[in-house]
Design an enzyme around this catalytic site. Structure first.
Site, PDB file in Angstrom:
ATOM      1  N   LYS A  13       0.823  -1.209   0.000  1.00 18.51           N
ATOM      2  CA  LYS A  13       0.000   0.000   0.000  1.00 18.51           C
ATOM      3  C   LYS A  13       0.864   1.269   0.000  1.00 18.51           C
ATOM      4  CE  LYS A  13      -2.008  -1.015   3.932  1.00 18.51           C
ATOM      5  NZ  LYS A  13      -1.236  -2.242   4.260  1.00 18.51           N
ATOM      6  N   ARG A  87      -9.920   0.645   8.343  1.00 21.97           N
ATOM      7  CA  ARG A  87      -9.394  -0.640   8.780  1.00 21.97           C
ATOM      8  C   ARG A  87     -10.440  -1.468   9.517  1.00 21.97           C
ATOM      9  NH1 ARG A  87      -3.634   0.569   8.859  1.00 21.97           N
ATOM     10  NH2 ARG A  87      -2.413  -1.312   9.165  1.00 21.97           N
ATOM     11  N   ARG A 126      11.674  -4.846   5.271  1.00 24.04           N
ATOM     12  CA  ARG A 126      11.292  -3.452   4.988  1.00 24.04           C
ATOM     13  C   ARG A 126      12.160  -2.457   5.749  1.00 24.04           C
ATOM     14  NH1 ARG A 126       5.111  -1.688   5.470  1.00 24.04           N
ATOM     15  NH2 ARG A 126       5.178  -2.720   7.499  1.00 24.04           N
ATOM     16  N   ARG A 160      10.841  -0.177  11.237  1.00 21.04           N
ATOM     17  CA  ARG A 160       9.748   0.005  12.187  1.00 21.04           C
ATOM     18  C   ARG A 160       9.847  -0.983  13.339  1.00 21.04           C
ATOM     19  NH1 ARG A 160       4.414   0.282   8.515  1.00 21.04           N
ATOM     20  NH2 ARG A 160       3.590  -0.705  10.394  1.00 21.04           N
ATOM     21  N   ARG A 171      -0.483  -8.367  13.957  1.00 20.39           N
ATOM     22  CA  ARG A 171      -1.051  -7.440  12.970  1.00 20.39           C
ATOM     23  C   ARG A 171      -1.818  -8.202  11.897  1.00 20.39           C
ATOM     24  NH1 ARG A 171       4.237  -4.754  11.513  1.00 20.39           N
ATOM     25  NH2 ARG A 171       3.088  -3.762   9.825  1.00 20.39           N
TER      26      ARG A 171
HETATM   27  P1  ADP Z   1       1.031  -1.443   7.553  1.00 24.13           P
HETATM   28  O1  ADP Z   1       1.897  -0.632   6.631  1.00 24.13           O
HETATM   29  O2  ADP Z   1       1.766  -2.592   8.118  1.00 24.13           O
HETATM   30  O3  ADP Z   1      -0.289  -1.812   6.941  1.00 24.13           O
HETATM   31  P2  ADP Z   1       0.364   0.980   9.022  1.00 24.13           P
HETATM   32  O4  ADP Z   1       1.583   1.811   8.907  1.00 24.13           O
HETATM   33  O5  ADP Z   1      -0.772   1.305   8.107  1.00 24.13           O
HETATM   34  O6  ADP Z   1       0.751  -0.559   8.844  1.00 24.13           O
HETATM   35  O7  ADP Z   1      -0.187   1.007  10.520  1.00 24.13           O
HETATM   36  C1  ADP Z   1       0.655   0.782  11.622  1.00 24.13           C
HETATM   37  C2  ADP Z   1      -0.181   0.660  12.889  1.00 24.13           C
HETATM   38  O8  ADP Z   1      -0.912   1.867  13.115  1.00 24.13           O
HETATM   39  C3  ADP Z   1      -1.262  -0.428  12.855  1.00 24.13           C
HETATM   40  O9  ADP Z   1      -0.744  -1.690  13.224  1.00 24.13           O
HETATM   41  C4  ADP Z   1      -2.273   0.125  13.877  1.00 24.13           C
HETATM   42  O10 ADP Z   1      -1.830  -0.087  15.206  1.00 24.13           O
HETATM   43  C5  ADP Z   1      -2.212   1.630  13.637  1.00 24.13           C
HETATM   44  N1  ADP Z   1      -3.198   2.078  12.627  1.00 24.13           N
HETATM   45  C6  ADP Z   1      -2.945   2.644  11.414  1.00 24.13           C
HETATM   46  N2  ADP Z   1      -4.080   2.959  10.776  1.00 24.13           N
HETATM   47  C7  ADP Z   1      -5.091   2.596  11.590  1.00 24.13           C
HETATM   48  C8  ADP Z   1      -6.523   2.636  11.489  1.00 24.13           C
HETATM   49  N3  ADP Z   1      -7.131   3.132  10.392  1.00 24.13           N
HETATM   50  N4  ADP Z   1      -7.249   2.137  12.528  1.00 24.13           N
HETATM   51  C9  ADP Z   1      -6.653   1.642  13.634  1.00 24.13           C
HETATM   52  N5  ADP Z   1      -5.320   1.570  13.794  1.00 24.13           N
HETATM   53  C10 ADP Z   1      -4.535   2.034  12.785  1.00 24.13           C
HETATM   54  P1  ADP Z   2       2.239  -1.706   3.235  1.00 17.33           P
HETATM   55  O1  ADP Z   2       2.232  -0.204   3.178  1.00 17.33           O
HETATM   56  O2  ADP Z   2       1.028  -2.322   2.601  1.00 17.33           O
HETATM   57  O3  ADP Z   2       2.467  -2.229   4.628  1.00 17.33           O
HETATM   58  P2  ADP Z   2       4.820  -1.485   1.828  1.00 17.33           P
HETATM   59  O4  ADP Z   2       4.502  -0.702   0.595  1.00 17.33           O
HETATM   60  O5  ADP Z   2       5.535  -0.820   2.926  1.00 17.33           O
HETATM   61  O6  ADP Z   2       3.464  -2.224   2.350  1.00 17.33           O
HETATM   62  O7  ADP Z   2       5.637  -2.788   1.360  1.00 17.33           O
HETATM   63  C1  ADP Z   2       6.206  -3.693   2.320  1.00 17.33           C
HETATM   64  C2  ADP Z   2       7.632  -4.049   1.891  1.00 17.33           C
HETATM   65  O8  ADP Z   2       7.589  -4.876   0.718  1.00 17.33           O
HETATM   66  C3  ADP Z   2       8.497  -2.847   1.536  1.00 17.33           C
HETATM   67  O9  ADP Z   2       9.823  -3.115   1.955  1.00 17.33           O
HETATM   68  C4  ADP Z   2       8.409  -2.759   0.004  1.00 17.33           C
HETATM   69  O10 ADP Z   2       9.608  -2.227  -0.566  1.00 17.33           O
HETATM   70  C5  ADP Z   2       8.201  -4.211  -0.401  1.00 17.33           C
HETATM   71  N1  ADP Z   2       7.250  -4.386  -1.518  1.00 17.33           N
HETATM   72  C6  ADP Z   2       6.170  -3.629  -1.821  1.00 17.33           C
HETATM   73  N2  ADP Z   2       5.511  -4.136  -2.901  1.00 17.33           N
HETATM   74  C7  ADP Z   2       6.199  -5.249  -3.278  1.00 17.33           C
HETATM   75  C8  ADP Z   2       6.031  -6.212  -4.343  1.00 17.33           C
HETATM   76  N3  ADP Z   2       5.020  -6.126  -5.218  1.00 17.33           N
HETATM   77  N4  ADP Z   2       6.935  -7.211  -4.407  1.00 17.33           N
HETATM   78  C9  ADP Z   2       7.958  -7.307  -3.519  1.00 17.33           C
HETATM   79  N5  ADP Z   2       8.172  -6.438  -2.507  1.00 17.33           N
HETATM   80  C10 ADP Z   2       7.305  -5.409  -2.383  1.00 17.33           C
END
Ligand code: ADP
Ligand code: ADP
Ligand code: ZN
Length: 213
Positions: A13, A87, A126, A160, A171
């Protein structure tokens, strides 16, 4: 153009919403980034969110809905990308109500579908630029020059705290129990497009571009 990017932690994402921001001038609204900034700054919000995030749980709907309402009001005229919100089903319902109030609508809800095993590999590799936040991966997306951020030239990177194995499991559980139910919610509205998030970063970007442009 207003877009939601949905998918489990590590689905891509953040990576794809950076592309959408850069290519289409949309405001990226990433609730995880907003919360991490609040934790780092030690604000009231940060104090409330810190332990929940560290444990891999979800911050309360009330708090998150309040944050996103403000953010949507100040988004660019071109539109916004939501990364990490909604979410839960109550967050999705609140979003619908607030968009209506603001006279805005969603153009695309894009689900990135990725297997749990691949997610663990993605999250464990990551890292991101400590200055500009550009995202990288140990195997799948290294900076062009080792140790130097492509986007801003900075040479320090961060990982992170919640990207460690135990927290990732929590998660993923939270995703399946609380977030996955929003997929049928958007499907029923006819707004959902599911893309293969297992493909390479560039291929996923191409599929998104083909959909939105
Ligand atoms: P990821 O990239 O792994 O999907 P995020 O960076 O979006 O994770 O979120 C990190 C953490 O922040 C989540 O595990 C949660 O604790 C909190 N968080 C983020 N967005 C939301 C939301 N819309 N509702 C509740 N908690 C959230
Ligand atoms: P999210 O925001 O959904 O948690 P990220 O965009 O941070 O996911 O992606 C998670 C990790 O995987 C990052 O280190 C990113 O560089 C890598 N990544 C993202 N998309 C891909 C893909 N299509 N194939 C392989 N690695 C990916
Ligand atoms: Zn950078």
């Amino acid at each position: 153009m207003n877009i939601i990017l949905l998918g489990p932690p590590g689905a891509g994402k953040g990576t794809q919403s950076d592309h959408l921001r850069d290519a289409y001038g949309l405001t990226k609204l990433a609730t995880g980034d907003m919360l991490r900034e609040a934790v780092a700054a030690g604000t009231e919000l940060g104090k409330k969110a810190k332990d929940i995030m560290a444990a891999g749980g979800l911050v309360s709907d009330d708090i998150m809905i309040g944050i996103i309402r403000e953010a949507i009001r100040s988004a660019s005229k071109s539109g916004f990308i939501l990364d990490g919100f909604p979410r839960t089903v109550p967050q999705a319902e609140a979003l619908d109500a607030m968009l209506k109030e603001e006279g805005k609508a969603l153009n695309h809800v894009i689900e990135l579908k990725v297997d749990d095993e691949a997610l663990v590999a993605r999250i464990s590799g990551r890292f991101s630029c400590a200055k500009c936040g550009a995202g990288y991966h140990d195997h799948f997306k290294q900076p062009k020059v080792a140790g130097v951020c492509d986007a801003c030239g900075h040479t320090e990177f961060t990982r992170r705290a919640d990207d460690k194995a135990e927290t990732v499991a929590k998660r993923l559980e939270a995703y399946h129990a609380q977030t996955a139910p929003i997929i049928p919610y958007y499907k029923a509205k006819g707004a959902l497009t599911t893309l293969d998030g297992m493909a390479d970063i560039g291929q996923v970007t191409q599929a998104i571009d083909a959909l939105v442009s």
